[in-house]
Design a protein around this motif. Structure first.
Motif, mmCIF file in Angstrom:
data_model
loop_
_atom_site.group_PDB
_atom_site.id
_atom_site.type_symbol
_atom_site.label_atom_id
_atom_site.label_comp_id
_atom_site.label_asym_id
_atom_site.label_seq_id
_atom_site.Cartn_x
_atom_site.Cartn_y
_atom_site.Cartn_z
ATOM 1 N N LYS A 126 0.844 -1.207 0.000
ATOM 2 C CA LYS A 126 0.000 0.000 0.000
ATOM 3 C C LYS A 126 0.872 1.246 0.000
ATOM 4 O O LYS A 126 0.632 2.194 -0.755
ATOM 5 C CB LYS A 126 -0.902 0.000 1.240
ATOM 6 N N ALA A 127 1.863 1.228 0.883
ATOM 7 C CA ALA A 127 2.718 2.413 1.004
ATOM 8 C C ALA A 127 3.449 2.685 -0.297
ATOM 9 O O ALA A 127 3.568 3.831 -0.738
ATOM 10 C CB ALA A 127 3.706 2.216 2.148
ATOM 11 N N LYS A 128 3.937 1.627 -0.908
ATOM 12 C CA LYS A 128 4.660 1.814 -2.158
ATOM 13 C C LYS A 128 3.725 2.276 -3.266
ATOM 14 O O LYS A 128 4.107 3.077 -4.117
ATOM 15 C CB LYS A 128 5.368 0.515 -2.559
ATOM 16 N N LEU A 129 2.529 1.757 -3.247
ATOM 17 C CA LEU A 129 1.568 2.161 -4.272
ATOM 18 C C LEU A 129 1.228 3.627 -4.130
ATOM 19 O O LEU A 129 1.172 4.365 -5.110
ATOM 20 C CB LEU A 129 0.300 1.315 -4.162
ATOM 21 N N GLN A 130 1.006 4.046 -2.888
ATOM 22 C CA GLN A 130 0.698 5.452 -2.659
ATOM 23 C C GLN A 130 1.839 6.330 -3.124
ATOM 24 O O GLN A 130 1.643 7.396 -3.693
ATOM 25 C CB GLN A 130 0.426 5.686 -1.170
ATOM 26 N N SER A 131 3.044 5.840 -2.871
ATOM 27 C CA SER A 131 4.214 6.616 -3.281
ATOM 28 C C SER A 131 4.312 6.686 -4.787
ATOM 29 O O SER A 131 4.594 7.739 -5.365
ATOM 30 C CB SER A 131 5.475 5.981 -2.714
ATOM 31 N N SER A 132 4.067 5.549 -5.431
ATOM 32 C CA SER A 132 4.244 5.509 -6.883
ATOM 33 C C SER A 132 3.122 6.193 -7.630
ATOM 34 O O SER A 132 3.271 6.582 -8.771
ATOM 35 C CB SER A 132 4.353 4.052 -7.355
ATOM 36 N N SER A 133 1.979 6.343 -6.984
ATOM 37 C CA SER A 133 0.851 6.940 -7.685
ATOM 38 C C SER A 133 1.099 8.400 -8.006
ATOM 39 O O SER A 133 0.421 8.977 -8.846
ATOM 40 C CB SER A 133 -0.412 6.815 -6.829
ATOM 41 N N GLY A 134 2.096 8.975 -7.355
ATOM 42 C CA GLY A 134 2.391 10.367 -7.611
ATOM 43 C C GLY A 134 3.048 10.606 -8.954
ATOM 44 O O GLY A 134 3.108 11.712 -9.441
ATOM 45 N N GLY A 135 3.565 9.604 -9.573
ATOM 46 C CA GLY A 135 4.248 9.786 -10.838
ATOM 47 C C GLY A 135 4.506 8.461 -11.506
ATOM 48 O O GLY A 135 4.348 7.414 -10.898
ATOM 49 N N PRO A 136 4.910 8.501 -12.723
ATOM 50 C CA PRO A 136 5.117 7.282 -13.481
ATOM 51 C C PRO A 136 6.484 6.670 -13.292
ATOM 52 O O PRO A 136 6.817 5.733 -13.969
ATOM 53 C CB PRO A 136 4.956 7.767 -14.926
ATOM 54 N N SER A 137 7.273 7.213 -12.371
ATOM 55 C CA SER A 137 8.644 6.775 -12.313
ATOM 56 C C SER A 137 8.849 5.558 -11.444
ATOM 57 O O SER A 137 9.942 5.071 -11.310
ATOM 58 C CB SER A 137 9.520 7.898 -11.762
#
Length: 653
Positions: free
Chosen positions: A500-511
Motif C-alpha cells: 500500500k505504502a509503495k503504491l501510494q508513493s508511486s501513484s504520484g508519478g510514473p517513475s
DNA sequence: GTTTGTTCGCGTGCCGGTCA
DNA sequence: TGACCGGCACGCGAACAAAC
C-alpha cells in the motif's frame, strides 16, 4: 527551455576534462555500460573545441559523474545493495544522466545557446580557461556552432571509432599499439568488452574484462609495473564520508584489504564478518566501509523504535494496533523517531538525518540507543540483510528467488508483467504452502533473502508471540525516507501495508520502478511474450525448438543468455535475469525485428501451438521501467548525436 | 546449406570460512 | 583486523545437434 546566454560559461575542454576525470575517478561506474561511456565522450567530441556551452550542461554532467552516489542517503543504500542490483540501478541512473547530458550538449551545439564573448577570441582564449567563470559575458554574442571536428587523437588512431585513444589514465601511462585493433597493447576486444592480458614467463595472464579499452589498458599498465598508486594516506574523506584510517593496514584503511589485485571491504557485525564488496580502489572500499556503518546505524535506529513501540501495551489483535497510535518519542542512535498520527501511525525516519550520525559519534558513545532489547539486537543481523534486499525494490524481485515456496512466488518478477498469481490470499497458507503473492487486491513484494519472504517485513518474537514489523523505504524526490508502518499479526498483512505504502508513493508519478497495485482480475494464464521493450522490437521466434520464445535467446541455468552469430560463430551478448532483457540485447546487437513481422508471426505461432501465447508491448514507466528507459534514452541520445553529425558506437548487424 | 538452439567445459572472480 | 584459501556460480566460447 533555452538557457540564457549568461548561463554559458563553460568551455568544451572543461566539459571533456570533466568527463575524463569522472571516468578515471569511478571506472566501475563507467564499466557498467560501455556504450554509455563511449557515447558521453563522443557527445562532447561533437562540440567544437573552444566554444562555450551552458552551465546547465556541466551540471548534468556532474549528475552523470555522481550518478552512483546521487541522492545522498540513497547512495548509501545503493552501495550496499547486491552488486547485481546495484549495477542495474546505476546503469539506469547513468542512462538518465547521460541522456540529459547529451540533450544539453545538443542544445549547446544545435540551438543558438553557445556563446562566445565578443571581447575575446573565440576558441583560444576560451579553451585556455581553466576555471569556470561566472561573469564577463554581458557582451557575449550567440552563435550557432558548426559540427565539431573529431579530435586529433581520434582521427589519427582509430578512424571509424568514436572514442579517442587516451595516452594516460589513472596516473599512469598507457601502452599504445599501432598493430592492435584496440589501440592498446595487451588489450583485446571480446564480445563488445575489452580483455586485458599480460604475458608472463610464457604464460598469458588474464587481467580482467572491462567495459572500455582504456580501463583494460590501465589494468595492463598496472600489471607491467607502471602503476603509480595515488597517495592513499592523503584521502581521508570521500563521497561525504569520513574514511577510517588505519596505520596497521597495508591499504591504509580499516576494514579494507587487498584481495587478488582488488580491494575488499568487510565489517564485523555482531561478531560476524559482513562482506561489503570488492572495489577497484582502496578509497572506494573505504567509502563502502564507512557507508555501511551509517546504514547500520539507520537500521538500528528503526529497529530500536520498533522495539520501543512493541513494549507498549498491546490489547489484542491488529484492530487495536491499527487503531491506536502509540506515539512515543524514541531516541535511538542520536535520532528522534516520532510517530505521525496523520500517517496511520507511521513514523518517518529521515535517512538523510540518520546518516548524519557518524560512526565516530556512535563509537564514542555520544549517543546511545534506548534499551534495545536483546531479541531486537539478534534480529538486527537478519534485518540488515533483509533491508538490503528490500531497499533494492526498484529491481523486480527475482523470479525464482523463492524456490521451494511454490509457484506463488515464482510468478512474480517477470519483467513487471502482471503474471498469473494463482496463490490464494490469506495468511493461513503462508507458512505451510508458500508465499502469498497477492492479498487484499495488492501484489506483494517478495524478498529472496529476508526471513519472512517479503520485502520490508521483519519477523519479531515478542513475549512468545510472533509479530511482523513493516517498514518501507520511499524516495520523495529529494532523499530516501524510511517509514515505519507498524506491527502486524501476520507477514501477509505487513506485506500488504508495504505494498500500500509503495503504491501510494508511486501513484504520484510514473517513475515507480516496481509495479505495485491491485492485481488484475483476469491475469494471463502464462507469462506473455513481449513484442517491444526499451523502444526496440524484439525478435520473437516461431521455431518449435525454441524454449524462450525469442530468437537468439537461450536458457542458461536459471538465467537467459543472448547470443549472436558472427562469421558462423556464436558470440555471447551477455546473460540476463529475464528472457526479455536478453531479447533486448539481441535486438540491439542485430537490429530490430521487422515492424509487423516476427513479433506478430511469433504471436500467431505461439497461439496456434499452445493456444495461450500472448504478445504484449512493454513501455517505459511500468514494471520494466528500471531497464525500460535505458534503450529509449539511448535511442534519443543517438538521434541527437546523429543530428550533430555523429553516431553512438553500436554493434554492426 | 544455412541458421538457430543446446550442451559442455574452462577460466574467472565473488564470497564465505578460517586462522594468525 | 588482516590475510589466505577454497568452493561455487557465472560468463563465455566451442562443438554439436536440430530445424528451416
Amino acid at each position: 527551455m533555452q538557457p540564457s546566454t549568461a548561463d554559458a560559461v563553460w568551455t568544451t575542454e572543461e566539459l571533456q576534462r570533466f568527463v575524463q576525470e569522472a571516468r578515471t575517478a569511478d571506472p566501475r561506474h563507467f564499466k557498467m555500460d560501455h556504450e554509455l561511456a563511449e557515447a558521453i565522450t563522443a557527445a562532447t567530441d561533437k562540440v567544437r573545441p573552444g566554444v562555450r556551452v551552458t552551465r546547465a550542461a556541466l551540471e548534468l554532467l556532474t549528475e552523470l559523474a555522481s550518478a552512483p552516489t546521487a541522492g545522498g542517503a540513497l547512495a548509501g543504500v545503493l552501495q550496499n545493495l547486491d552488486e547485481k542490483h546495484r549495477r542495474r540501478a546505476i546503469a539506469v541512473e547513468a542512462a538518465v544522466a547521460y541522456a540529459r547530458a547529451v540533450e544539453a550538449a545538443e542544445r549547446a551545439a544545435v540551438e543558438p545557446v553557445v556563446t562566445v564573448p565578443a571581447a575575446e577570441p573565440a576558441a583560444g582564449a576560451a579553451g585556455a580557461a581553466g576555471e569556470p567563470r561566472e561573469q564577463g559575458l554581458a557582451s557575449s554574442q550567440t552563435i550557432v556552432p558548426p559540427l565539431a571536428p573529431r579530435t586529433e587523437a581520434l582521427a589519427a588512431s582509430e578512424p571509424g571509432r568514436t572514442a579517442a585513444v587516451a595516452t594516460e589514465a589513472e596516473g599512469l601511462r598507457l601502452h599504445l599499439s599501432s598493430s592492435n585493433s584496440t589501440g592498446y597493447r595487451g588489450v583485446y576486444e571480446d564480445s563488445g568488452r575489452f580483455q586485458a592480458q599480460h604475458w608472463v614467463d610464457g604464460r598469458n595472464a588474464y587481467l580482467g574484462t572491462f567495459g572500455s579499452a582504456v580501463e583494460a589498458a590501465v589494468a595492463y599498465a598496472r600489471a607491467v609495473g607502471e602503476y603509480q598508486p595515488p597517495p592513499v594516506a592523503a584521502v581521508t574523506a570521500a563521497e561525504g564520508f569520513q574514511l577510517h584510517m588505519s596505520s596497521s593496514n597495508a591499504t591504509g584503511y580499516t576494514g579494507v584489504s587487498l584481495e587478488r589485485g582488488r580491494f575488499q571491504a568487510r565489517r564485523v557485525v555482531n561478531g560476524r564478518q559482513v562482506y561489503l564488496g570488492v572495489f577497484g580502489t582502496a578509497v572506494e572500499a573505504a567509502v563502502a566501509y564507512a557507508r555501511h556503518g551509517r546504514l547500520r546505524a539507520a537500521v538500528e535506529a528503526a529497529v530500536a523504535y520498533e522495539a520501543a513501540v512493541a513494549r507498549q501495551p498491546e490489547e489484542g489483535e491488529e484492530e487495536e494496533e491499527e487503531g491506536e497510535a502509540p506515539a512515543p518519542v524514541v531516541e535511538a542512535e542520536g535520532l528522534q523517531l516520532q510517530p505521525e498520527a496523520a500517517a496511520e501511525e507511521a513514523v518517518e525516519v529521515d535517512v538523510a538525518v540518520m546518516v548524519a550520525v557518524d560512526d565516530e559519534e556512535e563509537e564514542g558513545g555520544a549517543v546511545e540507543a534506548v534499551e534495545v532489547v536483546e531479541a531486537v539486537a539478534a534480529e538486527l543481523e537478519r534485518a540488515q540483510g533483509q533491508l538490503r534486499d528490500w531497499l533494492s525494490a526498484p529491481v523486480v524481485a527475482p523470479a525464482e528467488s523463492q524456490a521451494g515456496h511454490g509457484s506463488a512466488a515464482s510468478v512474480v518478477g517477470q519483467e513487471g508483467m502482471m503474471a498469473g498469481a494463482e496463490a490464494e490470499g490469506g495468511e493461513e497458507g503462508e507458512a505451510a504452502v508458500g508465499l502469498v503473492t497477492e492479498s487484499e487486491g495488492y501484489r506483494l513484494h517478495l524478498s529472496s533473502t529476508g526471513s519472512t519472504g517479503y520485502l520490508g517485513v521483519f519477523r519479531r518474537e515478542d513475549c512468545g508471540r510472533l509479530k511482523f514489523v513493516a517498514m518501507v523505504s520511499l524516495h520523495d524526490g529529494h532523499r530516501m525516507r524510511l517509514t515505519y508502518l507498524g506491527v502486524f499479526p501476520t507477514a501477509v498483512k505487513a506485506a500488504v501495508a508495504v505494498a500500500k505504502a509503495k503504491l501510494q508513493s508511486s501513484s504520484g508519478g510514473p517513475s515507480s520502478a516496481v509495479q505495485v497495485g491491485p492485481v488484475p482480475t483476469a491475469p494471463p494464464r502464462r507469462a506473455p511474450l513481449v513484442a517491444e521493450a526499451e523502444g526496440l522490437r524484439l525478435h520473437v521466434s516461431s521455431r518449435s525448438n525454441n524454449t524462450t520464445g525469442y530468437t537468439g535467446v537461450v536458457k542458461h541455468g536459471s538465467r537467459f543468455k543472448a547470443q549472436d552469430r558472427r562469421d558462423g560463430k556464436a558470440v555471447s551478448l551477455g546473460t540476463f535475469d529475464t528472457a526479455v532483457e536478453a531479447a533486448v540485447a539481441y535486438a540491439r546487437a542485430v537490429g530490430q525485428a521487422p515492424a509487423q513481422g516476427s513479433a506478430a508471426a511469433g504471436s500467431e505461432a505461439l497461439d496456434s501451438d499452445e493456444g495461450e501465447g500472448e504478445v504484449v508491448a512493454v513501455g517505459s514507466g511500468d514494471g520494466g521501467a528500471a531497464l525500460g528507459g535505458l534503450a529509449a534514452l539511448q535511442a534519443r541520445a543517438a538521434e541527437a548525436l546523429h543530428r550533430m553529425g555523429g553516431d553512438l558506437p553500436r554493434h554492426e548487424p
